[in-house]
Structure formats: structure tokens, C-alpha cells
Design a protein around this motif. Structure first.
Motif, mmCIF file in Angstrom:
data_model
loop_
_atom_site.group_PDB
_atom_site.id
_atom_site.type_symbol
_atom_site.label_atom_id
_atom_site.label_comp_id
_atom_site.label_asym_id
_atom_site.label_seq_id
_atom_site.Cartn_x
_atom_site.Cartn_y
_atom_site.Cartn_z
ATOM 1 N N ALA A 5 1.219 -1.124 -0.184
ATOM 2 C CA ALA A 5 0.085 0.116 0.135
ATOM 3 C C ALA A 5 0.721 1.138 0.026
ATOM 4 O O ALA A 5 -0.069 2.225 0.069
ATOM 5 C CB ALA A 5 -1.394 0.225 1.508
ATOM 6 N N ALA A 6 2.042 1.233 -0.321
ATOM 7 C CA ALA A 6 2.736 2.506 -0.274
ATOM 8 C C ALA A 6 2.131 3.702 -1.633
ATOM 9 O O ALA A 6 2.525 4.811 -0.607
ATOM 10 C CB ALA A 6 4.161 1.522 -1.203
ATOM 11 N N ASN A 7 1.644 3.279 -2.225
ATOM 12 C CA ASN A 7 1.391 4.322 -3.363
ATOM 13 C C ASN A 7 0.330 5.078 -1.994
ATOM 14 O O ASN A 7 -0.147 6.173 -2.061
ATOM 15 C CB ASN A 7 0.765 3.796 -4.722
ATOM 16 C CG ASN A 7 -0.258 3.416 -4.418
ATOM 17 O OD1 ASN A 7 -0.229 2.684 -2.762
ATOM 18 N ND2 ASN A 7 -1.040 3.124 -5.086
ATOM 19 N N GLU A 8 -0.531 4.273 -1.376
ATOM 20 C CA GLU A 8 -1.127 5.385 -0.652
ATOM 21 C C GLU A 8 -0.550 5.683 0.679
ATOM 22 O O GLU A 8 -0.588 6.916 0.977
ATOM 23 C CB GLU A 8 -2.329 4.470 -0.274
ATOM 24 C CG GLU A 8 -3.732 4.317 -1.780
ATOM 25 C CD GLU A 8 -4.761 3.194 -0.569
ATOM 26 O OE1 GLU A 8 -5.678 3.775 -0.472
ATOM 27 O OE2 GLU A 8 -4.917 2.205 -0.888
ATOM 28 N N LEU A 9 -0.053 5.290 1.407
ATOM 29 C CA LEU A 9 0.840 5.357 2.166
ATOM 30 C C LEU A 9 1.330 6.989 2.245
ATOM 31 O O LEU A 9 2.218 7.527 3.430
ATOM 32 C CB LEU A 9 1.051 4.008 2.965
ATOM 33 C CG LEU A 9 0.175 3.009 3.805
ATOM 34 C CD1 LEU A 9 1.002 1.686 4.197
ATOM 35 C CD2 LEU A 9 -0.578 3.626 5.254
ATOM 36 N N VAL A 10 2.986 6.505 1.587
ATOM 37 C CA VAL A 10 4.265 7.729 1.031
ATOM 38 C C VAL A 10 3.245 8.621 1.623
ATOM 39 O O VAL A 10 3.964 9.490 1.711
ATOM 40 C CB VAL A 10 4.462 7.337 -0.022
ATOM 41 C CG1 VAL A 10 6.222 7.728 -0.599
ATOM 42 C CG2 VAL A 10 5.368 5.244 0.520
ATOM 43 N N PRO A 11 2.155 9.419 0.175
ATOM 44 C CA PRO A 11 1.990 10.570 0.421
ATOM 45 C C PRO A 11 1.706 11.199 1.767
ATOM 46 O O PRO A 11 2.217 12.211 1.989
ATOM 47 C CB PRO A 11 1.506 10.645 -0.497
ATOM 48 C CG PRO A 11 1.159 9.504 -1.468
ATOM 49 C CD PRO A 11 2.350 8.330 -0.398
ATOM 50 N N ARG A 12 0.859 10.294 2.573
ATOM 51 C CA ARG A 12 0.431 10.896 3.137
ATOM 52 C C ARG A 12 2.053 11.069 4.519
ATOM 53 O O ARG A 12 1.659 11.944 5.424
ATOM 54 C CB ARG A 12 -0.333 9.619 4.162
ATOM 55 C CG ARG A 12 -1.663 10.333 3.153
ATOM 56 C CD ARG A 12 -2.795 8.312 3.535
ATOM 57 N NE ARG A 12 -4.137 9.343 2.966
ATOM 58 C CZ ARG A 12 -4.240 8.372 1.912
ATOM 59 N NH1 ARG A 12 -3.749 8.016 1.136
ATOM 60 N NH2 ARG A 12 -5.850 8.681 0.938
ATOM 61 N N LEU A 13 3.190 10.079 4.753
ATOM 62 C CA LEU A 13 3.304 10.332 5.099
ATOM 63 C C LEU A 13 4.673 11.179 5.014
ATOM 64 O O LEU A 13 4.567 11.770 6.412
ATOM 65 C CB LEU A 13 4.373 8.617 5.903
ATOM 66 C CG LEU A 13 4.092 7.855 6.315
ATOM 67 C CD1 LEU A 13 4.118 6.438 5.247
ATOM 68 C CD2 LEU A 13 3.367 7.619 7.438
ATOM 69 N N ILE A 54 8.627 7.905 11.268
ATOM 70 C CA ILE A 54 8.367 8.461 10.058
ATOM 71 C C ILE A 54 9.449 7.771 8.972
ATOM 72 O O ILE A 54 9.247 7.506 8.271
ATOM 73 C CB ILE A 54 7.764 9.420 9.544
ATOM 74 C CG1 ILE A 54 6.581 9.871 10.635
ATOM 75 C CG2 ILE A 54 7.464 10.015 8.158
ATOM 76 C CD1 ILE A 54 6.117 11.883 10.695
ATOM 77 N N LEU A 55 10.511 8.422 9.361
ATOM 78 C CA LEU A 55 11.998 7.495 8.422
ATOM 79 C C LEU A 55 11.538 6.225 8.510
ATOM 80 O O LEU A 55 12.531 5.871 7.059
ATOM 81 C CB LEU A 55 12.258 8.482 9.271
ATOM 82 C CG LEU A 55 13.069 9.951 8.789
ATOM 83 C CD1 LEU A 55 13.955 10.855 9.573
ATOM 84 C CD2 LEU A 55 13.165 10.550 7.098
ATOM 85 N N SER A 56 11.601 5.737 9.375
ATOM 86 C CA SER A 56 11.315 4.560 9.392
ATOM 87 C C SER A 56 10.405 3.673 8.414
ATOM 88 O O SER A 56 10.874 2.628 8.006
ATOM 89 C CB SER A 56 11.780 3.902 11.394
ATOM 90 O OG SER A 56 11.443 2.281 10.979
ATOM 91 N N ALA A 97 9.194 7.783 -3.763
ATOM 92 C CA ALA A 97 8.404 9.058 -4.022
ATOM 93 C C ALA A 97 8.570 9.773 -2.496
ATOM 94 O O ALA A 97 8.537 10.738 -2.745
ATOM 95 C CB ALA A 97 7.382 8.954 -4.091
ATOM 96 N N ALA A 98 9.593 9.280 -1.725
ATOM 97 C CA ALA A 98 9.801 9.946 -0.696
ATOM 98 C C ALA A 98 10.769 10.814 -0.720
ATOM 99 O O ALA A 98 11.579 11.449 0.315
ATOM 100 C CB ALA A 98 9.314 9.024 0.623
ATOM 101 N N VAL A 99 12.181 10.154 -1.337
ATOM 102 C CA VAL A 99 13.216 11.202 -1.436
ATOM 103 C C VAL A 99 13.207 12.666 -1.382
ATOM 104 O O VAL A 99 13.791 12.791 -0.623
ATOM 105 C CB VAL A 99 13.619 10.321 -2.970
ATOM 106 C CG1 VAL A 99 15.217 12.039 -2.966
ATOM 107 C CG2 VAL A 99 13.829 9.713 -3.112
#
Length: 703
Positions: free
Chosen positions: A446-454, A475-477, A486-488
């Protein structure tokens, strides 16, 4: 009152927080007519003079005056003073003496010997206090009969008399416990006490609680003599106690002043709340049953049978305590815990939300083995959503909210996407979002939904405030675990801000996240590079590892890694092992570090030496690994992982591997469920590979 109190040079002695000169004032305050002043003084005694059970010379010097308070009928709350005396004496005996009665010499000296000697001199007075008209005083004094009265015959006689006279469950439980304590402390009393307890256990005229106590305490006296009939007898009596003890609702936790959330991290607040929950006992038989579980130890199947009966109790408090004991068993001892996991999962359907929440929390803490509970968790979450709506994560009812959150977190830790809707609701509404963040990394699908929110939460953190460190690290972990490039950008911004504000731990976490992204974070090299020479010993190796992961320039990182080895920063060894043979320039330094006196230096260096040098280094590597594992079992995960990579050359490790897997207690790093399960899995695979006949004769089960 208090003759000689001021003849003692209290200022020359110390307690946990410095000078003991306040003790006279505390003693007088314990006699105060003001309840608040007494409670404050008692808290201070436990918090400073008897800090975490410590017995200082000043603690021992206060005993005559505490005893004077206990003996004076005019003292308010005498029972609390007697309980303090018993606590000091119990700790003095446990900490100050070997099993053979020899006093342990400490430097600086403690007050254990002095305290134990004084209380033994006053042992007969505990017999008087145990017959006091005040039932609370009697209850507090009863343990002293087993601890301090060296006249075994007199102690046993008083205990028999008190058991016949007392009607309350709490008093009877303490009397039977004191008898076992007497037998263990005075061997001459063992035969007499064992016979008495056997008679109590078999006598149907006594209630089931007293008989259960006799069974348990007799087992405590002679754990090596526990027969096959003991656990079934205890289970039967436990079943009878269900009708003997009134069913009560779980009492609400005492209200506490609200903690300011703008100065204290929510994780800290929650940790103290959890600690408070764990110290509460809800059923009168819980301490007795904890004793039984301690005595049974590695008998996992028998303990599961006892817990099954506990979990079947009609009393919610008994079940709540049993759920916690179940978690302790599964986290501490190896074995097939499928039945117990399912029994705990059954508690999710109870109408008592506190029991359900504790069941979910236990399943979350045991997540590497909790797969059998997956469907029960999902059903519990679905039922709550159906009944309460999609925002049940933030329900205003505290017990319902915790029950749902713990179940969602448990399901998420199993990697089950059915936890996702509640996690997204938490992140979108910022309601206890930190709880959702902690488990988000378990759902990479579910990274595509979680990463933007994180990333949004990460950008909103004020890195100038020290209290935000835990939140940023979490959050970083999570972003590192999800591994989505996408989180870079968000991580890179955080890295720069953390470095500017001197947030070393956050800086390290951001570097770890960039390392996880690998070449996708190549644009971060210019920000990472200056940190490879940072003064902080944790930032520097993390920066070098990140630089290698994103850039892959061996010529740049090798001098940095060699410098880290010269400074004994062995995080570098892991990266050198990852680089492998191209890092051969490090071989001389790694060989030299195999002689270091600390296992956590030798083990990573030995593993790196194998990855770089291969078969030629095998004898030295194997010797270093096996010695380290034998000396410090906490290194076992790292050692076994390297042995697995060594293949047939690891054959000399077979005896140690078998020895490790035969241990009934969990092992590995931190002795945690996840590390131990990994250790067992790799260990069994390695044994099967190195010794094929082992497939036909597997390692015996531990329970």
C-alpha cells in the motif's frame, strides 16, 4: 516517640537522590493526621529511601522508627507502614544473601545485612501484628511470618491459627504463600509445611481458592517434584473458583492529570499509560497464578492448559490478567503457541473493550507467530466499523478507541491490507496518527497510498523541538521500510533540517531512509557527502552507507570505511561485507579486529572477513563466531546468518547450533519473538543442510 532519631547523622548517609537528611521529617510525616502529607511521605520513602527496592544504610537505619510507628495504635494507616517494613526486609533478603545464606559484599556497602538482621530480631513482633485487630495490618504483616520469624515451629503454628481465623481470600492466599516462603527460607520447616499444604489441597472443607493456593505453593516449594497430576488438579480447582469469586466489572483506571502534549511526545505518554496498565492486577488469584506459571517455567503445554481455564473465566478482570500472562509466556518461551494464540484471539469478541484491546495488543507484540489470529482480528475490525462507522479509530470512548487501534495495529503488523482503511483515516485526520505511523512500514503493498501521507506528516514536523524526535524517526523508519522513491524529496528536506538543528538521531534516520532508496536517491549525494566526516559516531557510518547505496563509488567510500574501522566503528564492517571482494583493502584491519575483547566488534568484522576473503579466511572467521556466540548468546542472530552463508564450512558449528535450539527460552538479540523465530528458522535450516540425517531426527520440541 522516636527516641534517638536525632542521634543519627542522617546527613552523612545517602539514598537514591542524595543526602538522607530528610528521613526524620518523613518519619514524622507518616504520623501526620493529614492524609495528603502521609501519602506524600510514603511515596517519598518508596521513591528515594527504598528506591526500586534498594536498601541503603539509611534505609536500614530508619527501620527501628518505622517499627515504632507500626506498633503504635495511634499511627494512622499502620498497614502501609507494615507493608513498607515487609518490602524492605524482603528485598534485603533477596539482594543481600546468596542461596546458602552467605551475605553478599557490595561496594559501596548496602544496608541489606543490617536490615535483615534487625527484622529477624523483631520476628516475634510480626506474629503479634499478624493477629492485630485491624484486618489491613494483619494482611500486611502475614508475609513477615515467612520471612523473618526464624522459629519455624512458632511461625507454622501462627500461620495455621491465622488460616483458621481469617475469612477473606486475600488473607488466606498470603498465609499459604507465607508458609511456602518459610519452608524455602528455613529448610527444617520444609517437611512440616509440605505435609500441611498437601493436606489443605486435598481437604474439600476448604474453599477452592485456598486449596488452589496450597497446590501452587507446594509446587513452588519443590518444583522438581511436580507430578503429572498437579496441573490437572490446579485446573480443576481454578474452574471451581469461578463460582467462588464474585464477577465484577473491571474498575476504571484512576484519573491522572493531563500531560501537556506540547512538551511531551505522545509516545512517551502512551508508554507510561501502558506501564500503569501492566502494574494493575484485576483478580485476587492473579498473583498466585503468576507464581504457578513461574514455577512451571518451560512446561509450555501445561501452562497453556492453565491459561485456557483462566481465559474461560466469567470474570473479565481474570481474563484480562490471563491475556497479559499469555503474552508473557509466548514472548519468553519457545514452543507451538497456536492454541494459545487462538484462545487470546477469542477474547476479541468479548463485550469488554479493555479485554479485547489487551488481546489485540498481545497479538501485535507476538506478530511473527500471530498468523493464526489473522481472521479473528479482521473480523473484529470489520464488526467495529459496521457498528460504529468508518471513524471508529478516533471514537470518543477511550476503551473502544484503544480496542480498535490495537486490533488494527496487530493486523497491520501481519502485513494484512485489511488494516489499511483505518490507518489512512488516522493519517488523514491526524487522530493518534503516530500509532498508525508505527505500523505503516509493514504494508509495502500500500506504499502508493501511505507514502504521500507519511511525507505530509514529515514535512509538518518542527525539527527545532527535541520532543519531535520520536515522531520523525518513526516516519523515516516507515518510509525506509516501504522503500518508495517518491519519498526522496521529503526525506532529503528532513535531512537538511535535522542537520541544521543538531538532531543527530533524526539525521541518522534520514540517512538510513536514503540508503533504502538506493540509486533512486542519487541526487542526494551532495547533501550526504559532508556528513561522512561528522563528529557524531552514529551519523558518520550512516552517511557513508547512504553514500555507497545511492552512488556506488567504491573509490570514494573505501577510504571512509577504512577510517571508520581505525576508529573501531564497526558499522563499517557490515557495509564492507556487502561490498564483498572489491573491499579487500580492509582485510588486514578486519583480521586485526578479530582479537578485540568485545563480541559486538568481533562478530561483524568476522562476517565481513568471510564476505570479502572467502574460504581462505574461514578458520579464523569460524573460531571468532563460535567463541562470540558461546560467550554472548545475544550475538546469535548475526552469527547464525553468517554461518548460513558459509555453507559446508560451518559444519563445526553443529554442536553449538543444536545446543542453542534445544534451549526452552527465547534467545537471540533482545530475546524477542522476531529475533528468536528468525534464529530458530535459520538454525534448523542450517542443521538440515549440514547434517542431512537431522531431517529424520529433528531437534526435540521445547514443550
Amino acid at each position: 516517640m522516636f527516641d534517638g532519631l536525632h542521634d543519627i547523622d542522617w546527613a552523612s548517609m545517602e539514598h537514591a537522590y542524595g543526602s538522607a537528611e530528610e528521613i526524620p521529617a518523613l518519619l514524622w510525616a507518616l504520623r501526620s493526621p493529614d492524609t495528603g502529607e502521609r501519602r506524600k511521605a510514603l511515596d517519598r520513602f518508596y521513591g528515594a529511601v527504598h528506591h526500586q527496592g534498594d536498601v541503603y544504610p539509611a534505609t536500614a537505619a530508619s527501620l527501628p522508627f518505622l517499627f515504632e510507628l507500626a506498633a503504635d495504635g495511634a499511627t494512622p494507616e499502620r498497614a502501609a507502614v507494615v507493608a513498607l517494613l515487609v518490602s524492605i526486609g524482603r528485598e534485603a533478603l533477596e539482594r543481600g544473601f546468596e542461596d546458602d545464606g552467605t551475605e553478599i559484599e557490595y561496594y559501596p556497602p548496602t544496608g541489606c545485612g543490617q536490615a535483615a538482621a534487625f527484622l529477624r530480631q523483631r520476628g516475634t513482633e510480626f506474629a503479634e501484628l499478624a493477629c492485630d485487630p485491624d484486618p489491613d495490618v494483619r494482611l500486611a504483616a502475614i508475609p513477615g511470618l515467612g520471612l523473618f520469624l526464624d522459629d519455624a515451629g512458632r511461625a507454622a503454628a501462627v500461620l495455621r491459627e491465622r488460616l483458621a481465623a481469617e475469612r477473606g481470600i486475600a488473607a488466606r492466599l498470603r498465609i499459604v504463600e507465607a508458609a511456602a516462603t518459610l519452608a524455602l527460607g528455613v529448610p527444617a520447616a520444609m517437611h512440616q509445611v509440605m505435609d500441611w499444604l498437601a493436606g489443605l489441597a486435598a481437604d474439600p472443607t476448604w474453599g477452592p481458592v485456598t486449596r488452589l493456593a496450597a497446590v501452587v505453593q507446594r509446587a513452588r516449594c519443590a518444583p522438581d517434584e511436580i507430578g503429572e497430576d498437579v496441573v490437572p488438579a490446579a485446573v480443576g480447582l481454578l474452574r471451581e473458583t469461578a463460582g467462588a469469586i464474585p464477577v465484577r466489572r473491571i474498575a476504571p483506571s484512576p484519573s491522572r492529570p493531563a500531560t501537556p502534549t506540547d512538551t511531551v511526545a505522545p509516545q512517551i505518554v502512551a508508554a507510561f499509560e501502558d506501564l500503569d496498565r501492566r502494574t494493575r492486577v484485576y483478580a485476587p488469584t492473579t498473583i498466585l497464578l503468576r507464581t504457578f506459571h513461574d514455577v512451571l517455567g518451560a512446561r509450555v503445554l501445561e501452562r497453556t492448559a492453565v491459561l485456557a481455564e483462566q481465559l474461560n473465566s466469567p470474570d473479565p478482570g481474570s481474563r484480562l490478567d490471563a491475556v497479559r500472562m499469555s503474552g508473557e509466556l509466548m514472548r519468553t518461551w519457545r514452543g507451538d503457541h497456536t492454541r494459545l494464540l487462538l484462545l487470546v484471539a477469542d477474547q476479541l469478541t468479548t463485550a469488554d473493550q479493555e479485554v479485547a484491546a489487551e488481546a489485540a495488543a498481545v497479538l501485535a507484540s507476538c506478530h511473527p507467530i500471530a498468523a493464526p489470529a489473522r481472521e479473528a482480528l479482521a473480523a473484529h475490525i470489520d464488526a467495529q466499523r459496521a457498528a460504529r462507522g468508518p471513524h471508529v479509530w478516533a471514537a470518543p470512548q477511550a476503551l473502544l478507541r484503544r480496542s480498535h487501534q490495537e486490533a488494527v495495529r496487530a493486523l497491520a503488523r501481519l502485513g494484512d491490507a485489511r488494516a489499511l482503511p483505518s490507518l489512512l483515516a488516522a493519517l488523514d485526520n491526524d487522530a493518534d496518527a503516530w500509532r498508525a505511523i508505527q505500523v505503516s512500514g509493514h504494508l509495502p503493498q500500500a506504499a502508493n497510498e501511505l507514502v504521500p501521507r507519511l511525507c505530509d506528516h514529515l514535512r509538518r514536523i518542527d525539527l527545532s523541538q527535541q520532543r519531535t524526535e520520536m515522531s520523525a524517526n518513526a516516519i523515516l523508519s516507515a518510509l525506509a521500510a516501504l522503500g518508495d522513491p517518491a519519498a526522496v524529496a521529503a526525506v532529503l528536506d528532513t535531512l537538511g533540517a535535522a542537520a541544521r538543528h543538531g538532531q543527530h538521531q533524526i539525521t541518522r534516520s534520514a540517512l538510513k531512509a536514503l540508503e533504502a532508496f538506493g540509486p533512486a536517491a542519487a541526487g542526494a549525494q551532495d547533501t550526504i557527502r559532508p556528513l561522512t566526516t561528522a563528529t557524531d559516531a552514529h551519523i558518520r557510518p550512516a552517511a557513508v552507507a547512504a553514500l555507497w547505496a545511492v552512488g556506488g563509488d567504491l573509490a570514494e567510500v573505501m577510504p571512509l570505511l577504512l577510517g571508520l574501522l581505525d576508529d573501531r566503528i564497526t558499522d563499517a564492517a557490515d557495509l564492507l561485507g556487502e561490498i564483498g571482494p572489491p573491499a579487500s583493502a580492509a582485510l588486514p584491519r578486519l583480521r586485526n579486529l578479530l582479537t578485540h575483547d568485545y563480541e559486538w566488534v568481533r562478530v561483524p568484522c568476522a562476517a565481513a572477513l568471510w564476505e570479502i576473503g572467502g574460504e581462505a579466511e574461514a578458520p579464523a572467521v569460524l573460531d571468532a563466531l563460535l567463541q562470540a556466540m558461546a560467550k554472548n548468546p545475544a550475538t546469535a542472530n548475526h552469527v547464525v546468518a553468517c554461518l548460513d552463508r558459509m555453507g559446508p564450512l560451518a559444519a563445526p558449528a553443529l554442536p553449538l547450533l543444536r545446543e542453542q535450539l534445544a534451549l526452552p527460552r527465547r534467545g537471540g538479540r533482545f530475546q524477542s519473538v522476531d529475533h528468536d523465530e528468525e534464529l530458530q528458522r535459520i538454525g534448523r535450516t542450517l542443521i538440515a543442510r549440514l547434517d542431512p540425517p537431522a531431517l529424520a531426527a529433528p531437534v526435540p520440541p521445547t514443550a
